[in-house]
Design an enzyme around this catalytic site. Sequence first.
Site, PDB file in Angstrom:
ATOM      1  N   GLY A   2       0.778  -1.234   0.000  1.00  0.00           N
ATOM      2  CA  GLY A   2       0.000   0.000   0.000  1.00  0.00           C
ATOM      3  C   GLY A   2       0.807   1.280   0.000  1.00  0.00           C
ATOM      4  N   ASN A  24       1.660   2.964  -2.633  1.00  0.00           N
ATOM      5  CA  ASN A  24       0.990   3.875  -3.574  1.00  0.00           C
ATOM      6  C   ASN A  24      -0.289   4.436  -2.965  1.00  0.00           C
ATOM      7  OD1 ASN A  24       2.273   4.073  -6.439  1.00  0.00           O
ATOM      8  ND2 ASN A  24       2.555   1.940  -5.815  1.00  0.00           N
ATOM      9  N   ASN A  71      -4.839   2.169 -13.590  1.00  0.00           N
ATOM     10  CA  ASN A  71      -3.929   1.186 -12.984  1.00  0.00           C
ATOM     11  C   ASN A  71      -2.492   1.673 -13.133  1.00  0.00           C
ATOM     12  OD1 ASN A  71      -3.081  -1.295 -11.793  1.00  0.00           O
ATOM     13  ND2 ASN A  71      -2.541  -2.050 -13.827  1.00  0.00           N
ATOM     14  N   HIS A 130       1.401   0.154 -13.346  1.00  0.00           N
ATOM     15  CA  HIS A 130       2.044  -1.132 -13.626  1.00  0.00           C
ATOM     16  C   HIS A 130       3.560  -0.935 -13.708  1.00  0.00           C
ATOM     17  CE1 HIS A 130       2.231  -5.243 -15.081  1.00  0.00           C
ATOM     18  NE2 HIS A 130       3.111  -4.829 -15.980  1.00  0.00           N
TER      19      HIS A 130
HETATM   20  C1  GAR Z   1       3.410  -1.534  -7.369  1.00  0.00           C
HETATM   21  O1  GAR Z   1       4.770  -1.612  -7.680  1.00  0.00           O
HETATM   22  C2  GAR Z   1       2.566  -1.650  -8.610  1.00  0.00           C
HETATM   23  O2  GAR Z   1       3.171  -1.121  -9.734  1.00  0.00           O
HETATM   24  C3  GAR Z   1       2.399  -3.133  -8.723  1.00  0.00           C
HETATM   25  O3  GAR Z   1       2.220  -3.574  -7.407  1.00  0.00           O
HETATM   26  C4  GAR Z   1       3.002  -2.752  -6.547  1.00  0.00           C
HETATM   27  C5  GAR Z   1       2.168  -2.371  -5.341  1.00  0.00           C
HETATM   28  O4  GAR Z   1       2.967  -1.712  -4.399  1.00  0.00           O
HETATM   29  N1  GAR Z   1       1.277  -3.480  -9.560  1.00  0.00           N
HETATM   30  C6  GAR Z   1       1.261  -4.501 -10.404  1.00  0.00           C
HETATM   31  O5  GAR Z   1       2.179  -5.282 -10.519  1.00  0.00           O
HETATM   32  C7  GAR Z   1      -0.013  -4.621 -11.216  1.00  0.00           C
HETATM   33  N2  GAR Z   1       0.112  -5.621 -12.226  1.00  0.00           N
HETATM   34  P1  GAR Z   1       2.321  -0.952  -3.177  1.00  0.00           P
HETATM   35  O6  GAR Z   1       1.331  -1.939  -2.514  1.00  0.00           O
HETATM   36  O7  GAR Z   1       3.456  -0.638  -2.266  1.00  0.00           O
HETATM   37  O8  GAR Z   1       1.617   0.275  -3.695  1.00  0.00           O
END
Ligand code: GAR
Length: 187
Positions: free
Chosen positions: A12, A14, A107, A109
Amino acid sequence: MKNLAVFASGSGTNFEAIAQACADGRLDARVVLMVCDKPGAPVIARAERFGIDSFVFSPREWPGKAAFETEIVRRLRERDVDLICLAGYMRIVGDVLLGAYPDRILNIHPSLLPAFKGAHAVEQAVAYGVKVYGITVHWVNADLDGGRIIAQKSFEYDGSDPEEVHRIGQKIEHQLYIDTIEKVLSL
Ligand code: GAR
């Protein structure tokens, strides 16, 4: 002021960056709901610290995707959500949610799409020996990681440690996501 919902499955960071930007007034928006499909995920405590409502569910306790997405849509509508931001939500969005919020789901990515779609994008890129990595923010449609691209940022890395790529990438993600949300909300 616009109402955001952030969906996450894990750490979490982001989510927190978006919630903090709203709290600081850097984004003219507020996060009105955090949706999480992983009971116990660290993002849940982050939402509590911000005083943001959560909907945490375990998909296997629902008869199917349409059922839990119908409940999510009910909660989104209850809070007049304008924009949904997927932030590490590791689940394919289904027809119910896409139908209720067409062109309203973003989203982020961790690759330069259309390269390295799906899970473990960074690990896939490192295995290829990629030298230029990046982050993409895109609209969500029925194609996994295939919706129209809104923003991308690249960085160079010549090594073989996926953790290092994640660390560099995440710092870029936070700012890129906030800037892109601001841009989308101003359209
Ligand atoms: C992020 O790096 C995001 O880009 C990735 O999951 C992570 C979540 O981090 N998303 C994907 O891979 C989607 N296919 P967070 O929970 O610390 O925000």
